[in-house]
Design an enzyme around this catalytic site. Structure first.
Site, PDB file in Angstrom:
ATOM      1  N   PHE A 271      29.498  82.632  25.308  1.00 27.61           N
ATOM      2  CA  PHE A 271      29.482  81.435  24.234  1.00 27.61           C
ATOM      3  C   PHE A 271      30.488  80.468  24.411  1.00 27.61           C
ATOM      4  O   PHE A 271      30.362  79.338  24.015  1.00 27.61           O
ATOM      5  CB  PHE A 271      29.526  81.960  22.763  1.00 27.61           C
ATOM      6  CG  PHE A 271      30.580  82.745  22.562  1.00 27.61           C
ATOM      7  CD1 PHE A 271      30.853  84.184  22.844  1.00 27.61           C
ATOM      8  CD2 PHE A 271      31.715  82.282  22.003  1.00 27.61           C
ATOM      9  CE1 PHE A 271      31.926  84.861  22.501  1.00 27.61           C
ATOM     10  CE2 PHE A 271      32.923  82.874  21.537  1.00 27.61           C
ATOM     11  CZ  PHE A 271      33.000  84.327  21.897  1.00 27.61           C
TER      12      PHE A 271
ATOM     13  N   ARG B  37      27.186  81.930  15.554  1.00 25.20           N
ATOM     14  CA  ARG B  37      27.360  83.316  15.597  1.00 25.20           C
ATOM     15  C   ARG B  37      26.083  84.128  15.486  1.00 25.20           C
ATOM     16  O   ARG B  37      25.710  84.328  14.630  1.00 25.20           O
ATOM     17  CB  ARG B  37      28.207  83.611  14.536  1.00 25.20           C
ATOM     18  CG  ARG B  37      29.707  83.273  14.459  1.00 25.20           C
ATOM     19  CD  ARG B  37      30.775  83.961  15.275  1.00 25.20           C
ATOM     20  NE  ARG B  37      30.723  83.445  16.716  1.00 25.20           N
ATOM     21  CZ  ARG B  37      31.693  83.896  17.430  1.00 25.20           C
ATOM     22  NH1 ARG B  37      32.945  84.271  16.894  1.00 25.20           N
ATOM     23  NH2 ARG B  37      31.694  83.624  18.832  1.00 25.20           N
TER      24      ARG B  37
ATOM     25  N   LYS C  57      45.368  83.693  12.774  1.00 24.06           N
ATOM     26  CA  LYS C  57      44.312  83.600  11.341  1.00 24.06           C
ATOM     27  C   LYS C  57      45.402  84.168  10.313  1.00 24.06           C
ATOM     28  O   LYS C  57      45.343  83.705   9.241  1.00 24.06           O
ATOM     29  CB  LYS C  57      43.139  84.721  11.389  1.00 24.06           C
ATOM     30  CG  LYS C  57      42.222  84.016  12.554  1.00 24.06           C
ATOM     31  CD  LYS C  57      41.417  84.773  12.959  1.00 24.06           C
ATOM     32  CE  LYS C  57      40.528  84.221  14.410  1.00 24.06           C
ATOM     33  NZ  LYS C  57      39.919  85.293  15.121  1.00 24.06           N
TER      34      LYS C  57
ATOM     35  N   ASP D 221      42.031  96.447  12.227  1.00 26.30           N
ATOM     36  CA  ASP D 221      41.974  94.833  12.624  1.00 26.30           C
ATOM     37  C   ASP D 221      42.407  94.007  11.536  1.00 26.30           C
ATOM     38  O   ASP D 221      41.664  94.050  10.606  1.00 26.30           O
ATOM     39  CB  ASP D 221      40.656  94.419  13.380  1.00 26.30           C
ATOM     40  CG  ASP D 221      40.942  92.975  13.840  1.00 26.30           C
ATOM     41  OD1 ASP D 221      41.623  92.116  13.535  1.00 26.30           O
ATOM     42  OD2 ASP D 221      40.077  92.598  14.681  1.00 26.30           O
TER      43      ASP D 221
ATOM     44  N   TYR E 231      65.845  84.850  25.621  1.00 23.85           N
ATOM     45  CA  TYR E 231      64.774  85.547  26.483  1.00 23.85           C
ATOM     46  C   TYR E 231      64.753  86.720  25.788  1.00 23.85           C
ATOM     47  O   TYR E 231      63.704  87.591  25.400  1.00 23.85           O
ATOM     48  CB  TYR E 231      65.159  85.669  27.638  1.00 23.85           C
ATOM     49  CG  TYR E 231      64.160  86.220  28.526  1.00 23.85           C
ATOM     50  CD1 TYR E 231      63.058  85.595  28.971  1.00 23.85           C
ATOM     51  CD2 TYR E 231      63.924  87.603  28.659  1.00 23.85           C
ATOM     52  CE1 TYR E 231      61.969  86.111  29.833  1.00 23.85           C
ATOM     53  CE2 TYR E 231      62.877  88.342  29.414  1.00 23.85           C
ATOM     54  CZ  TYR E 231      62.066  87.598  30.006  1.00 23.85           C
ATOM     55  OH  TYR E 231      60.916  88.175  30.647  1.00 23.85           O
TER      56      TYR E 231
ATOM     57  N   PHE F  29      33.838  92.653  16.540  1.00 22.81           N
ATOM     58  CA  PHE F  29      34.137  91.158  16.910  1.00 22.81           C
ATOM     59  C   PHE F  29      34.017  91.028  18.546  1.00 22.81           C
ATOM     60  O   PHE F  29      34.091  91.777  19.210  1.00 22.81           O
ATOM     61  CB  PHE F  29      35.747  90.889  16.126  1.00 22.81           C
ATOM     62  CG  PHE F  29      35.851  89.539  16.590  1.00 22.81           C
ATOM     63  CD1 PHE F  29      35.380  88.601  15.679  1.00 22.81           C
ATOM     64  CD2 PHE F  29      36.823  89.098  17.376  1.00 22.81           C
ATOM     65  CE1 PHE F  29      35.540  87.280  15.757  1.00 22.81           C
ATOM     66  CE2 PHE F  29      37.174  87.741  17.646  1.00 22.81           C
ATOM     67  CZ  PHE F  29      36.647  86.653  16.852  1.00 22.81           C
ATOM     68  N   THR F  30      33.692  89.777  18.780  1.00 20.53           N
ATOM     69  CA  THR F  30      33.460  89.447  20.015  1.00 20.53           C
ATOM     70  C   THR F  30      34.340  89.900  21.135  1.00 20.53           C
ATOM     71  O   THR F  30      34.221  90.550  22.097  1.00 20.53           O
ATOM     72  CB  THR F  30      33.296  87.874  20.217  1.00 20.53           C
ATOM     73  OG1 THR F  30      34.261  87.410  19.764  1.00 20.53           O
ATOM     74  CG2 THR F  30      31.960  87.337  19.726  1.00 20.53           C
TER      75      THR F  30
HETATM   76  C1  LIG Z   1      40.107  86.050  16.027  1.00 20.57           C
HETATM   77  C2  LIG Z   1      39.791  87.424  15.730  1.00 20.57           C
HETATM   78  C3  LIG Z   1      40.300  88.298  16.771  1.00 20.57           C
HETATM   79  C4  LIG Z   1      41.000  87.903  18.133  1.00 20.57           C
HETATM   80  O1  LIG Z   1      42.010  87.265  17.864  1.00 20.57           O
HETATM   81  P1  LIG Z   1      42.429  85.856  19.089  1.00 20.57           P
HETATM   82  O2  LIG Z   1      43.655  85.461  18.356  1.00 20.57           O
HETATM   83  O3  LIG Z   1      41.475  84.878  18.795  1.00 20.57           O
HETATM   84  O4  LIG Z   1      42.461  86.318  20.317  1.00 20.57           O
HETATM   85  C5  LIG Z   1      40.161  89.625  16.525  1.00 20.57           C
HETATM   86  N1  LIG Z   1      39.678  90.122  15.535  1.00 20.57           N
HETATM   87  C6  LIG Z   1      39.117  89.478  14.475  1.00 20.57           C
HETATM   88  C7  LIG Z   1      38.773  89.862  13.349  1.00 20.57           C
HETATM   89  C8  LIG Z   1      39.356  88.091  14.734  1.00 20.57           C
HETATM   90  O5  LIG Z   1      38.843  87.180  13.688  1.00 20.57           O
END
Ligand SMILES: *Cc1c(COP(=O)(O)O)cnc(C)c1O
Length: 483
Positions: A456, A390, A267, A224, A81, A133-134
């Protein structure tokens, strides 16, 4: 070495520098079943089940192929933990690859956005950025702020030879700060490989300019880094000053310019999870208490120890050009082939996927009937290939409930790392060509269920006419079969 090779007869095509050792069987179900699946899923590709999907090009999130090294590291995870050795290995990887001492683990990228927005924003703040980004936008709105997108004017042009469409326009940035006042701007957000405009990178020289502006006004710079590996690869390919540098140099150069770096490990390092890192103890201190509150203890942040191990190895692997170049090389091939067929597609080729321009492809469908959503549904119907809308469906409504029409209407066909073969890409190109020749048959969509936030994902739509039935009949006639 790049996953691309020049053939004797002249063509340069992607060449896989890996071999397949674990396989997953795919299902190509008949078009009749695909039509039913569309109705069941409300014409929203997020609502399809993979049993009905042939090639899943929805996203690159958590879908990159894992390496043998990642899988074996997962078996050595330390289930504790607190004080886990797995976490220590991850912390070390973050320091070595991203050059940041202080690291906060989170369960995925948007959790980092939640913590950063909650910690540094106040109501009424403005966040300047290259593009949203969304999930980043959703968290900024949730905290009472708003965004200003400061790309150069030509960045939203579909066809372009601008190698760095993700760059911020520095004059617009300065004007934005002067207009709103630095006291109302807690940070500038730069997104690597700007996702929603087609996975388009920024240059290091642009990031350096942003840094200078941030220093001049005393504003924090947040990076980011979810798609940082690919951005670094394209810097090496496209920015002359950096061609002799290693991926490691370029990655560190970029992260060094930011005060705070966050990422989705789904990613960046092809596993799960995410993180926030910095060299500033003061910033770390402000966020630290939020991790146990929202994510989990400070040495796992909502991730399993196996995910943590995969992430640590994955971070080191982002330094390997062979690994990083595979997806961009496939995307470049994909984009070039579509362009040669006159199918409208975002150029230059970016990262994470191939982006088809639905505004041109479906020029007869008004934006209020969601051309990109309709194109995604039509492609699934005739091929079993699942892409992602998108465009305006991924956008939001204003306070009065009016649609905010998206700048671009894209069908994104994600090409996760080392997942697809070249013949599968050729299949998608062929079906897109059939669809393009019959594009007048694609009709619009309308919402029948519309959630208020991130609509979406869970929204349900319906076709405005019986166009899917007509298209199915034409497909069966042309191909003489249902596949
Ligand atoms: C996917 C993504 C996010 C959000 O990440 P999640 O792991 O899906 O919550 C933020 N910024 C960018 C540029 C992304 O491609």
């Amino acid at each position: 070495m790049k996953e691309q090779i020049k053939f004797y007869y002249g063509e340069t095509i992607p060449l896989e520098l890996h071999k397949v050792r674990i396989v997953q069987k795919l299902n190509l179900v008949p078009i009749e079943r695909r039509l039913s699946a569309l109705y069941e899923g409300g014409f929203n590709t997020f609502q399809l089940r993979t049993g009905d999907v042939f090639l899943d090009m929805l996203t690159d999130s958590g879908t990159n192929a894992m390496s043998d090294k990642q899988l074996s590291a997962m078996m050595q995870a330390d289930d504790a933990y607190a004080g886990s050795q797995s976490f220590a290995r991850l912390q070390q990887a973050v320091e070595e690859v991203l050059g940041k001492k202080y690291f906060l683990p989170v369960h995925q990228g948007r959790a980092a956005e939640n913590i950063i927005s909650k910690t540094f924003m106040k109501k009424g703040d403005v966040i300047p950025m290259n593009y949203h980004f969304t999930t980043a936008l959703a968290h900024i709105l949730e905290n009472g702020g708003r965004i200003e997108e400061l790309l150069h004017d030509d960045a939203l042009q579909i066809k372009s030879d601008n190698p760095f469409k993700g760059n911020i326009d520095i004059d617009k940035l300065i004007a934005c700060i002067e207009k709103h006042g630095k006291e109302n701007i807690p940070f500038i957000r730069m997104e690597a490989s700007t996702n929603l405009i087609g996975g388009q990178p920024f240059s290091i020289s642009n990031l350096m300019d942003v840094r200078r502006v941030a220093d001049k006004y005393g504003i924090m710079l947040v990076l980011d880094a979810s798609l940082l590996g690919e951005n670094a690869y394209l810097v090496k390919e496209r920015e002359p000053e950096w061609q002799e540098n290693t991926m490691a140099d370029i990655l560190k150069m970029m992260t060094n310019l930011a005060d705070l770096v966050y990422f989705s490990a789904r990613k960046l390092s092809s596993s799960r999870g995410g993180g926030i890192c910095t060299n500033r103890r003061d910033l770390y201190g402000k966020m630290e208490a939020m991790i146990p509150l929202y994510e989990g203890f400070l040495t796992y942040g909502g991730m399993s120890v196996r995910e943590i191990e995969a992430m640590a190895v994955g971070l080191h692997e982002t330094l390997d050009e062979t690994m990083i170049s595979q997806s961009p090389a496939f995307i470049e091939y994909f984009v070039n082939q579509l362009e040669a067929l006159n199918i409208p597609v975002v150029t230059p080729a970016g990262v994470l996927g191939c982006h088809v321009d639905a505004k041109q492809f479906c020029a007869h469908i008004p934006q209020t009937e969601y051309p990109a959503g309709a194109l995604a549904a039509a492609l699934y119907l005739i091929s079993g290939v699942r892409g992602m809308e998108r465009g305006t469906i991924s956008s939001v409504r204003d306070e009065a409930g009016k649609e905010i029409l998206a700048d671009v209407e894209l069908l994104r066909l994600a090409v996760p790392r080392r997942v697809f073969t070249l013949s599968q890409i050729k299949y998608v190109i062929d079906r897109l060509l059939w669809l393009y020749d019959h594009r007048e048959m694609i009709g619009g969509l309308k919402f029948v269920y519309e959630p208020p936030v991130l609509r979406f994902f869970m929204g349900k739509l319906a076709p405005v006419s019986d166009w899917p039935e007509k298209m199915m009949a034409k497909f069966r006639k042309d191909f003489g079969q249902s596949l």
